[in-house]
Design a protein around this motif. Sequence first.
Motif, short mmCIF file in Angstrom:
data_model
loop_
_atom_site.label_atom_id
_atom_site.label_comp_id
_atom_site.label_asym_id
_atom_site.label_seq_id
_atom_site.Cartn_x
_atom_site.Cartn_y
_atom_site.Cartn_z
N UNK A 134 0.84 -1.21 0.00
CA UNK A 134 0.00 0.00 0.00
C UNK A 134 0.87 1.25 0.00
N UNK A 135 1.96 1.23 0.77
CA UNK A 135 2.86 2.38 0.81
C UNK A 135 3.55 2.59 -0.53
N UNK A 136 3.97 1.52 -1.17
CA UNK A 136 4.58 1.63 -2.49
C UNK A 136 3.60 2.20 -3.50
N UNK A 137 2.35 1.74 -3.43
CA UNK A 137 1.33 2.26 -4.34
C UNK A 137 1.06 3.74 -4.09
N UNK A 138 1.01 4.12 -2.81
CA UNK A 138 0.80 5.53 -2.47
C UNK A 138 1.97 6.37 -2.95
N UNK A 139 3.18 5.87 -2.78
CA UNK A 139 4.37 6.60 -3.25
C UNK A 139 4.35 6.75 -4.76
N UNK A 140 3.94 5.70 -5.46
CA UNK A 140 3.87 5.76 -6.92
C UNK A 140 2.84 6.79 -7.37
N UNK A 141 1.69 6.82 -6.70
CA UNK A 141 0.65 7.80 -7.04
C UNK A 141 1.14 9.21 -6.76
N UNK A 142 1.81 9.39 -5.62
CA UNK A 142 2.33 10.72 -5.27
C UNK A 142 3.38 11.16 -6.28
N UNK A 143 4.23 10.23 -6.71
CA UNK A 143 5.25 10.55 -7.70
C UNK A 143 4.60 10.90 -9.04
N UNK A 144 3.57 10.16 -9.40
CA UNK A 144 2.85 10.43 -10.65
C UNK A 144 2.21 11.82 -10.60
N UNK A 145 1.61 12.16 -9.47
CA UNK A 145 1.01 13.48 -9.31
C UNK A 145 2.08 14.56 -9.35
N UNK A 146 3.21 14.32 -8.69
CA UNK A 146 4.30 15.28 -8.70
C UNK A 146 4.80 15.51 -10.13
N UNK A 147 4.93 14.43 -10.88
CA UNK A 147 5.40 14.55 -12.26
C UNK A 147 4.40 15.34 -13.11
N UNK A 148 3.11 15.08 -12.90
CA UNK A 148 2.08 15.81 -13.64
C UNK A 148 2.15 17.30 -13.33
N UNK A 149 2.24 17.63 -12.02
CA UNK A 149 2.34 19.03 -11.62
C UNK A 149 3.58 19.70 -12.22
N UNK A 150 4.70 18.98 -12.17
CA UNK A 150 5.95 19.54 -12.68
C UNK A 150 5.85 19.80 -14.18
N UNK A 151 5.29 18.85 -14.92
CA UNK A 151 5.15 19.04 -16.36
C UNK A 151 4.22 20.21 -16.68
N UNK A 152 3.13 20.30 -15.95
CA UNK A 152 2.18 21.39 -16.15
C UNK A 152 2.81 22.74 -15.86
N UNK B 28 12.35 21.89 -7.96
CA UNK B 28 13.53 21.28 -8.58
C UNK B 28 13.16 20.60 -9.89
N UNK B 29 12.07 19.84 -9.88
CA UNK B 29 11.64 19.16 -11.11
C UNK B 29 11.30 20.16 -12.21
#
Length: 163
Positions: free
Chosen positions: A60-78, A110-111
């Motif tokens: 569950x923690x790995x999945x949450x981290x992956x979702x958070x990273x995906x959201x971070x990447x989306x925000x950074x790209x935007x 940073x991203x």
Amino acid sequence: VDGKLVATGMAHEEKSKNNINATSFVEVCETSAVGRALGMMGIGITNSVATYDEVKNAIAQQEANAKADELMQYKAESLSGKLIMAIEADDEVGITEVEKDYRGDTPLATRVKLTLSPEHQEYMAERKERKQLESKEKAKAKHEDNVAHAKAFADKQKNSEAE
């Protein structure tokens, strides 16, 4: 094994943890303890001994981290897209808005900055120097204005005392 103690296992379960434990927490605890004892003997494990809950929580923690990273990447790209467009349009308001969006979030900032080309990075560095100089000049002008007001006030006080 052959009358010798080769492994032990201990576990603890809370009766109130879930519906299964409400009626069978002792059995669940025993099963966990036996599983851990077998694991200590190297039976049924590959790397380490972990309970079902530990594995479930880790996944569950790995999945949450992956979702958070995906959201971070989306925000950074935007934000980087908005920032690049603002830089190319020399849009100070747009640049300031993007900076407000990532201010206080160092990983996001940073991203965003890592996506900038060398030309965009140079633009931002020159902008930063320009903004610092403007800020110093503004502070100096405010100080001179305050000194002038203080002098005028002091002169007014002297004149009123002289009367």
